[in-house]
Design a protein around this motif. Sequence first.
Motif, PDB file in Angstrom:
ATOM      1  N   MET B 122       0.838  -1.203   0.000  1.00 20.43           N
ATOM      2  CA  MET B 122       0.000   0.000   0.000  1.00 20.43           C
ATOM      3  C   MET B 122       0.874   1.253   0.000  1.00 20.43           C
ATOM      4  SD  MET B 122      -2.998  -1.042   2.645  1.00 20.43           S
ATOM      5  CE  MET B 122      -4.223   0.171   2.221  1.00 20.43           C
ATOM      6  N   LYS B 123       2.034   1.140   0.665  1.00 20.67           N
ATOM      7  CA  LYS B 123       2.935   2.286   0.685  1.00 20.67           C
ATOM      8  C   LYS B 123       3.593   2.446  -0.679  1.00 20.67           C
ATOM      9  CE  LYS B 123       6.653   4.398   3.289  1.00 20.67           C
ATOM     10  NZ  LYS B 123       7.649   4.265   4.357  1.00 20.67           N
ATOM     11  N   ALA B 124       4.060   1.321  -1.266  1.00 15.58           N
ATOM     12  CA  ALA B 124       4.770   1.381  -2.539  1.00 15.58           C
ATOM     13  C   ALA B 124       3.857   1.866  -3.657  1.00 15.58           C
ATOM     14  CB  ALA B 124       5.345   0.012  -2.879  1.00 15.58           C
ATOM     15  N   THR B 125       2.570   1.499  -3.601  1.00 15.27           N
ATOM     16  CA  THR B 125       1.656   1.937  -4.656  1.00 15.27           C
ATOM     17  C   THR B 125       1.003   3.272  -4.295  1.00 15.27           C
ATOM     18  OG1 THR B 125      -0.089   0.604  -3.663  1.00 15.27           O
ATOM     19  CG2 THR B 125       1.124  -0.386  -5.472  1.00 15.27           C
ATOM     20  N   GLU B 126       1.573   3.958  -3.319  1.00 20.76           N
ATOM     21  CA  GLU B 126       1.144   5.307  -2.919  1.00 20.76           C
ATOM     22  C   GLU B 126      -0.264   5.357  -2.361  1.00 20.76           C
ATOM     23  OE1 GLU B 126       2.029   7.021  -6.796  1.00 20.76           O
ATOM     24  OE2 GLU B 126       3.557   8.247  -5.851  1.00 20.76           O
ATOM     25  N   GLN B 127      -0.805   4.191  -1.933  1.00 21.05           N
ATOM     26  CA  GLN B 127      -2.154   4.219  -1.370  1.00 21.05           C
ATOM     27  C   GLN B 127      -2.178   4.943  -0.032  1.00 21.05           C
ATOM     28  OE1 GLN B 127      -4.525   0.558  -1.577  1.00 21.05           O
ATOM     29  NE2 GLN B 127      -3.037  -0.246  -2.993  1.00 21.05           N
ATOM     30  N   LEU B 128      -1.071   4.803   0.737  1.00 21.19           N
ATOM     31  CA  LEU B 128      -1.011   5.493   2.028  1.00 21.19           C
ATOM     32  C   LEU B 128      -0.941   7.004   1.819  1.00 21.19           C
ATOM     33  CD1 LEU B 128       1.368   3.237   4.161  1.00 21.19           C
ATOM     34  CD2 LEU B 128      -1.105   3.195   3.989  1.00 21.19           C
ATOM     35  N   ALA B 129      -0.089   7.434   0.872  1.00 22.04           N
ATOM     36  CA  ALA B 129       0.036   8.863   0.573  1.00 22.04           C
ATOM     37  C   ALA B 129      -1.290   9.394   0.047  1.00 22.04           C
ATOM     38  CB  ALA B 129       1.133   9.079  -0.456  1.00 22.04           C
ATOM     39  N   SER B 130      -1.969   8.556  -0.737  1.00 21.04           N
ATOM     40  CA  SER B 130      -3.247   8.938  -1.307  1.00 21.04           C
ATOM     41  C   SER B 130      -4.291   9.154  -0.207  1.00 21.04           C
ATOM     42  CB  SER B 130      -3.675   7.838  -2.270  1.00 21.04           C
ATOM     43  OG  SER B 130      -4.903   8.103  -2.830  1.00 21.04           O
ATOM     44  N   LEU B 131      -4.293   8.256   0.787  1.00 18.10           N
ATOM     45  CA  LEU B 131      -5.201   8.436   1.929  1.00 18.10           C
ATOM     46  C   LEU B 131      -4.939   9.766   2.611  1.00 18.10           C
ATOM     47  CD1 LEU B 131      -5.256   4.994   3.757  1.00 18.10           C
ATOM     48  CD2 LEU B 131      -7.204   6.199   2.815  1.00 18.10           C
ATOM     49  N   GLU B 132      -3.642  10.049   2.813  1.00 18.80           N
ATOM     50  CA  GLU B 132      -3.278  11.301   3.471  1.00 18.80           C
ATOM     51  C   GLU B 132      -3.809  12.492   2.690  1.00 18.80           C
ATOM     52  OE1 GLU B 132       0.835  12.042   4.306  1.00 18.80           O
ATOM     53  OE2 GLU B 132       0.934  10.359   5.695  1.00 18.80           O
ATOM     54  N   MET B 133      -3.655  12.439   1.358  1.00 15.82           N
ATOM     55  CA  MET B 133      -4.094  13.572   0.556  1.00 15.82           C
ATOM     56  C   MET B 133      -5.615  13.688   0.517  1.00 15.82           C
ATOM     57  SD  MET B 133      -1.675  15.427  -0.284  1.00 15.82           S
ATOM     58  CE  MET B 133      -2.635  16.518  -1.319  1.00 15.82           C
TER      59      MET B 133
END
Lengths: 267, 260, 152
Positions: B122-133
């Motif tokens: 989830m981190k590598a596919t930017e899902q975590l960053a996406s949640l943050e945004m």
Amino acid sequence: MVSETQDALVEIDALTFQRDDRLIYDGMTGSIPRGRITAVVGPSGTGKTTLLRLIGGQLKPTRGEVRYAGEAVHRLSRDALFRLRARMGMLFQSGALFTELSVFENVAFPLRVHTDLDEELIRFVVLMKLEAVGLRGAAELMPQALSGGMQRRVALARAIALDPEMIMYDEPFVGQDPIGLGMLLSLIKELNQALGLTSIVVSHDLKETLSIADHVFMIANQRLAFVGSPAAMEASDDPLVQQFLSGGRDGPVAFHYPGPRFQDQIR
Amino acid sequence: MMDWVARLGRGSLDRIAVLGRATVMLAQAIFGRSQVGVSWRLTLAQVHAVGVLSLSIILVSGLFIGMVLALQGYTILVDYGSEQALGQMVALSLARELGPVVTALLFAGRAGSALTAEIGLMKATEQLASLEMIGVDPLRRVIAPRFWAGCISLPILSIIFVAIGCLGGALVGIVWLGVDAGSFWANMQSATDFGADIMNGVIKSIVFGVVVTWIAVFQGYDLEPTAAGIARATTKTVVYASLAVLGLDFFLTAVMFGEL
Amino acid sequence: MYHRSLELTVGVFVLLGALALGFLALEVSGLAPQQADGSYRVSARFENIAGLTARAKVSAAGVTVGRVVGIRYDSGTAAAFVDLEISDRYRDFSKDTTAAILTAGLLGEKYIGLSTGGDPDPLSDGDVIFDTQSAVVLEELIGKFLLNMSAN
């Protein structure tokens, strides 16, 4: 032309950012105009994506600040920052769709988090957003069943679900075939014109990006190397800008990694 | 020599920094506002993913370990004519040691590595960053439900492991080896104390649940978001979690049973 | 529905855990019977309890009737007093009941065996049993055996 500072949505003020021991920005200053498409271009490794993360508050500047609508992003409280982020959308390089949710639920996600809309209204908004990106028919599929280009369009629908005032695109054209690329380009343009969205496009694909951009930021050597319209960029006689535009091997950005002279090393 | 001391110092500082990051992550994941209804449903889904899906391996391992214990114990006890103490031996070793420890090790391998890989992906596919945004804290949305699910699931799995192990021991001891059923159970019951043996085992598995899950989610959250980074972090989860379980087990055993 | 089946399987999982805990409590540790009924306490005075521990079982004719709950040393009589907790179901031990410390198997655990006498009065709460047989200490036994051997 309207003065830039007057209608700037994002202001970058003497921004310095350091990651580990590497200096990425050194006192960079500039502003992103409201309601336009700003292209952020520059050689690889100059921290174009980092700029988006600084604007979104995911990173904190070492010195200086980034202001969004007059507020310094890194000084906001956690709650205020999360409220601010609801006003901006971001399209990640990989799409970053939630793999355990369907296409419909992905687009509905920001609505469920930030609004108290009833199910019927959510359904209406989601289908409308999917219609805008041409994927209403794929609503019940899982993201894995879609091609990379379609995933990115779903991610775009999710990014505009809350009708943000600004949207940031991180390398939207990477790995796209010409058709997907054309679709994304026209979508970005349409969204900007129809909804008056402020858009920031970070990209390597210079020709395509410049074709839709109103305004160009070129980052090199830890600061803004060029700011202005695409036409002014083409006309610039800055050797760095010219090398970047023509893709020349020789110029201010050297082809050879610095090292001892070849003759000395093979002796 | 000075170099070596400097390296030692830098290494220790790095370790302390990692511990600090892990603590901050856990604190932010646990203490922080979130929608109660939503996090309950998310936790439930994670109990399914880490608990229910680990059940089959726990059942099979528990049964076989109980059977092996009975078989091995019998061959030793029969030399002293004390084969009726078989039930006691099986129950005590399972409840005090093997149940919590083996379950935690299997859990680290089955669920812990899966947690690390999932969060890492989830981190590598930017899902975590996406949640943050989108304005959602990934610590609350992704880390917290997984952490709680691990803490809840491991003790339950451990209890099931001990129970099925005792049944496996009884199966081999009574049906196959012919130990008298009455004395098997009577010996087991008189030697095993609910508070001192069973509950201490449960307390151990609660501690292991917290530690193993914490290591797993932190390794996933803190990894370098590349394919190699995920592979490394998954290995680290299993190694660190196993070592932590074995080390803590010695410490807990010394505290709980040391004075006996 | 997806959520429904998820809730169901997790429910079954938790139920299975509760059942397993119940099994461990009742069948493995034998928790319930001792707590369900009442009990009464008596003490027994032994010369030597060698190896008897608290929680050891108390049996009569091979049936477990109670548990050892405490062991004290009485410096006045230089003897050990063992507190026994006997289930209320076994009320009919006579006043002159004798107690012996026995061993299950050669190396098994120590337990107390009671055998009732002929006195019509029953044993009641707080009574002390003086007619006891102490633990067999293996070393003493071997010592005696060797002494007999050398005498022959």
